[in-house]
Each structure stands twice: as C-alpha cells, then as structure tokens.
Design a protein around this motif. Sequence first.
Motif, PDB file in Angstrom:
ATOM      1  N   VAL A   1       0.841  -1.203   0.000  1.00  0.00           N
ATOM      2  CA  VAL A   1       0.000   0.000   0.000  1.00  0.00           C
ATOM      3  C   VAL A   1       0.873   1.250   0.000  1.00  0.00           C
ATOM      4  CG1 VAL A   1      -1.645   1.343   1.379  1.00  0.00           C
ATOM      5  CG2 VAL A   1      -2.024  -1.092   1.001  1.00  0.00           C
ATOM      6  N   MET A   2       1.947   1.226   0.767  1.00  0.00           N
ATOM      7  CA  MET A   2       2.866   2.373   0.806  1.00  0.00           C
ATOM      8  C   MET A   2       3.559   2.579  -0.546  1.00  0.00           C
ATOM      9  SD  MET A   2       2.682   3.989   3.593  1.00  0.00           S
ATOM     10  CE  MET A   2       0.966   3.621   3.854  1.00  0.00           C
ATOM     11  N   VAL A   3       3.949   1.470  -1.193  1.00  0.00           N
ATOM     12  CA  VAL A   3       4.550   1.569  -2.527  1.00  0.00           C
ATOM     13  C   VAL A   3       3.549   2.191  -3.505  1.00  0.00           C
ATOM     14  CG1 VAL A   3       5.323   0.194  -4.519  1.00  0.00           C
ATOM     15  CG2 VAL A   3       6.229  -0.279  -2.243  1.00  0.00           C
ATOM     16  N   PHE A   4       2.310   1.735  -3.443  1.00  0.00           N
ATOM     17  CA  PHE A   4       1.287   2.283  -4.333  1.00  0.00           C
ATOM     18  C   PHE A   4       1.062   3.773  -4.054  1.00  0.00           C
ATOM     19  CE2 PHE A   4      -3.123   3.408  -5.231  1.00  0.00           C
ATOM     20  CZ  PHE A   4      -3.158   3.141  -6.594  1.00  0.00           C
ATOM     21  N   LEU A   5       0.901   4.120  -2.783  1.00  0.00           N
ATOM     22  CA  LEU A   5       0.642   5.522  -2.435  1.00  0.00           C
ATOM     23  C   LEU A   5       1.823   6.426  -2.769  1.00  0.00           C
ATOM     24  CD1 LEU A   5      -1.251   5.144   0.955  1.00  0.00           C
ATOM     25  CD2 LEU A   5      -2.204   5.690  -1.297  1.00  0.00           C
ATOM     26  N   ALA A   6       3.025   5.888  -2.683  1.00  0.00           N
ATOM     27  CA  ALA A   6       4.204   6.691  -3.022  1.00  0.00           C
ATOM     28  C   ALA A   6       4.381   6.810  -4.534  1.00  0.00           C
ATOM     29  CB  ALA A   6       5.450   6.067  -2.400  1.00  0.00           C
ATOM     30  N   GLY A   7       4.053   5.763  -5.275  1.00  0.00           N
ATOM     31  CA  GLY A   7       4.305   5.753  -6.714  1.00  0.00           C
ATOM     32  C   GLY A   7       3.183   6.293  -7.575  1.00  0.00           C
ATOM     33  N   ALA A   8       1.948   6.151  -7.139  1.00  0.00           N
ATOM     34  CA  ALA A   8       0.805   6.525  -7.967  1.00  0.00           C
ATOM     35  C   ALA A   8       0.794   8.002  -8.365  1.00  0.00           C
ATOM     36  CB  ALA A   8      -0.500   6.142  -7.273  1.00  0.00           C
ATOM     37  N   PRO A   9       1.003   8.941  -7.458  1.00  0.00           N
ATOM     38  CA  PRO A   9       0.960  10.346  -7.879  1.00  0.00           C
ATOM     39  C   PRO A   9       2.022  10.688  -8.923  1.00  0.00           C
ATOM     40  CG  PRO A   9       0.793  10.209  -5.494  1.00  0.00           C
ATOM     41  CD  PRO A   9       1.133   8.837  -5.988  1.00  0.00           C
ATOM     42  N   GLY A  10       3.234  10.224  -8.694  1.00  0.00           N
ATOM     43  CA  GLY A  10       4.306  10.528  -9.646  1.00  0.00           C
ATOM     44  C   GLY A  10       4.083   9.873 -10.995  1.00  0.00           C
ATOM     45  N   LEU A  11       3.663   8.620 -10.984  1.00  0.00           N
ATOM     46  CA  LEU A  11       3.402   7.909 -12.230  1.00  0.00           C
ATOM     47  C   LEU A  11       2.238   8.540 -12.980  1.00  0.00           C
ATOM     48  CD1 LEU A  11       4.097   5.501 -14.052  1.00  0.00           C
ATOM     49  CD2 LEU A  11       2.437   4.168 -12.732  1.00  0.00           C
ATOM     50  N   GLY A  12       1.169   8.874 -12.266  1.00  0.00           N
ATOM     51  CA  GLY A  12       0.017   9.523 -12.906  1.00  0.00           C
ATOM     52  C   GLY A  12       0.391  10.871 -13.494  1.00  0.00           C
ATOM     53  N   TRP A  13       1.168  11.654 -12.745  1.00  0.00           N
ATOM     54  CA  TRP A  13       1.592  12.963 -13.244  1.00  0.00           C
ATOM     55  C   TRP A  13       2.460  12.811 -14.490  1.00  0.00           C
ATOM     56  CZ3 TRP A  13       6.442  15.151 -13.843  1.00  0.00           C
ATOM     57  CH2 TRP A  13       6.459  16.510 -14.161  1.00  0.00           C
ATOM     58  N   TRP A  14       3.405  11.874 -14.460  1.00  0.00           N
ATOM     59  CA  TRP A  14       4.303  11.673 -15.601  1.00  0.00           C
ATOM     60  C   TRP A  14       3.516  11.236 -16.835  1.00  0.00           C
ATOM     61  CZ3 TRP A  14       5.246   7.091 -18.228  1.00  0.00           C
ATOM     62  CH2 TRP A  14       6.229   7.166 -19.200  1.00  0.00           C
ATOM     63  N   ALA A  15       2.616  10.261 -16.679  1.00  0.00           N
ATOM     64  CA  ALA A  15       1.842   9.764 -17.817  1.00  0.00           C
ATOM     65  C   ALA A  15       0.926  10.853 -18.369  1.00  0.00           C
ATOM     66  CB  ALA A  15       1.028   8.535 -17.408  1.00  0.00           C
ATOM     67  N   GLY A  16       0.244  11.576 -17.489  1.00  0.00           N
ATOM     68  CA  GLY A  16      -0.650  12.643 -17.939  1.00  0.00           C
ATOM     69  C   GLY A  16       0.103  13.760 -18.634  1.00  0.00           C
ATOM     70  N   ARG A  17       1.232  14.159 -18.083  1.00  0.00           N
ATOM     71  CA  ARG A  17       2.030  15.237 -18.681  1.00  0.00           C
ATOM     72  C   ARG A  17       2.564  14.813 -20.046  1.00  0.00           C
ATOM     73  NH1 ARG A  17       7.451  16.988 -18.760  1.00  0.00           N
ATOM     74  NH2 ARG A  17       7.632  19.251 -18.763  1.00  0.00           N
ATOM     75  N   SER A  18       3.056  13.585 -20.144  1.00  0.00           N
ATOM     76  CA  SER A  18       3.577  13.093 -21.423  1.00  0.00           C
ATOM     77  C   SER A  18       2.483  13.063 -22.484  1.00  0.00           C
ATOM     78  CB  SER A  18       4.171  11.692 -21.252  1.00  0.00           C
ATOM     79  OG  SER A  18       5.254  11.720 -20.379  1.00  0.00           O
TER      80      SER A  18
END
Length: 164
Positions: A6-23
């Motif tokens: 859960v911590m891995v998901f909560l730590a990674g989801a915002p950054g991954l979502g931001w990167w994918a959306g920005r790209s």
Amino acid sequence: MIFILVMVFLAGAPGLGWWAGRSSYLSDVRAEEWERTHVFAVTAQLVGEPASTPAGTVAPRAATAHWTAPDGTPRSGLVPVEPGSRSGDTIRVWVDDRGRLRGQPMDRDPMAQALMAAAAAVLCLAGAVAGLRKIGLGLLDRHRARAWQREWLAVGPLWSKDRR
C-alpha cells in the motif's frame, strides 16, 4: 506485506500519474500544433463523375478532383465524395503543406487524454501491486505448507504408534 505494498502504491501513484498525464498532454499539444501548421483545408473541384459502386455495398465513392496546394501548385487526384456529387461540384479536402491529400485533423482534447493516460497508468500500477501481493501470498503459502509437512514428518510417526 500489505502495508508495504500500500505504501509503494501511495508513493508511486501520484508521480506515475503525473508523468503519464504530462507526457500525453505534451504529445497531443505537439500533434495539434503540427496539424495547425502543416494541414490545410482547400477547395477542390470535381472534374470527373464519381465511380459507381455495386448495389448493396457501402464502399466510399471517389471522383477525380483538382485543387491548389498551399504553395500554389495545381494538384489532382481521387477524393472521397458524398452520394449525389457531380462533376463541377466543389468540396472541401484536407491537404498537407505539399498539397497531398490527408484526412481531416483529429478533434483533440489534450486535457481529457492526459486524464485518461494518468488514470490508466495508476490502474496499471494498482494491477502490478495486486499481482505482487498475489505472488507474495503464494510464496508464503508454499513456505507454510512445506514447514507444516516438515513438522508433520517429525510428529506424525509419534501419533501413529500403537499405544496399548
């Protein structure tokens, strides 16, 4: 284990979502800009009768047309036409900066695309975390089963002796 995932998901989801959306957003904006500077609507005049299509088919009809490219050179070729079009009619066609026929530019919404890309990336991360959980539980269950079997091999013979 679940806490860590859960911590891995909560730590990674915002950054991954931001990167994918920005790209995705930047890619769509670049594509829009390219189409704005390299794809143009021009008027073409039909010079040939549209080719007839066999009855019962839904094949697009095409006719020969002449148009002027953005650089001023005359062009001609087969263009898709609506039923009922005749020689002499004018239609709008889309061409690139050299006058070659192209499809109409896509109606893009970069922000909506970015949101969908971000959501898809976060869902993929959630699926990966769920898969890791499933693999971890399988490994733990296998370890527990082996430990149980080892203990049973040590204790089982003592229980199965005849105690009369």
